[in-house]
Scaffold this active site. Structure first.
Site: not given
Length: 181
Positions: A53, A91
Site C-alpha cells: 500500500s 499510511k
C-alpha cells in the site's frame, strides 16, 4: 599467623569485596534493561511492513524506525496507526482537522488546492469532498491503485483518530533510506 590462615583470610576478604560489586553490576544491568524496555515501548519502535500500500515509497518487507513521542502529526507525515481490528497499518497523512479533502481525476485536493505528490503510484478513484473532524486525520497509502490500499478513501474506514496514531516513520532501516515527505 600461619601461612594457611593468611591464605584463608585473603580468600575470605576477596569474596567480601566482590559481593557488592556483583550486586551493583546486577542492579546496573536491571536498570539498563528497564530503560531499554521503556525506550522501545514508549519512545521509539521498529515496524516491519507487510503489503504494497505504500509503494513506491516503502517496499513490502521494509523495516522502519518509528518515533513514538517527539512528533506532531502534519500533512505529508508517514504514520503507523492502530487499526480498529488491532493491526498496525502505515499510511500518509494528507488531511488534518477541519481540512476539506477531495480526489478528482486522480488528483488530491486539500482545501481546494491540488497536492503536489511525487511519491504516489497509480491513479486513485474519485472521492467526494470530506471535511475532517476535530481530533482526526485523513490518511492514504502512496499506492493509489484501486484495491492496493485500505485507507480513508474507503467509506468503511473514513478518517482516523489522532489518538490511534502510534508514531511517525522516520526512516527505513532495511533497505536503508530516508522517507519522502
Amino acid at each position: 599467623m600461619s601461612r594457611y590462615l593468611e591464605a584463608d583470610l585473603e580468600i575470605h576478604t576477596e569474596r567480601k569485596q566482590t559481593k557488592p560489586v556483583g550486586l551493583f553490576g546486577w542492579l546496573r544491568f536491571t536498570l539498563l534493561i528497564a530503560l531499554l524496555f521503556f525506550i522501545f515501548r514508549f519512545a521509539i519502535g521498529i515496524e516491519m511492513i507487510n503489503g504494497h500500500s505504500m509503494n513506491p515509497t516503502i517496499e513490502n518487507k521494509s523495516v522502519l524506525f518509528i518515533n513514538k513521542i517527539f512528533f506532531t502529526p502534519q500533512r505529508g507525515d508517514i504514520v503507523v496507526i492502530k487499526s480498529p481490528d488491532g493491526y498496525n497499518i502505515i499510511k500518509r497523512i494528507i488531511g488534518l482537522p477541519h481540512d476539506k479533502v477531495t480526489i478528482l481525476d486522480g488528483i488530491t485536493y486539500v482545501n481546494g488546492k491540488a497536492l503536489h505528490e511525487e511519491y504516489t503510484k497509480g491513479t486513485s478513484i474519485d472521492v467526494a469532498e470530506v471535511t475532517i473532524p476535530e481530533g482526526a486525520v485523513y490518511v492514504v497509502g502512496d499506492n493509489r491503485t484501486p484495491g492496493e490500499s485500505l485507507d480513508s478513501r474507503d467509506p468503511n474506514v473514513g478518517t482516523c483518530s489522532i489518538q490511534n496514531i502510534i508514531g511517525e516513520a522516520e526512516f527505513s532501516i532495511f533497505p536503508f533510506h530516508r522517507l519522502n515527505r
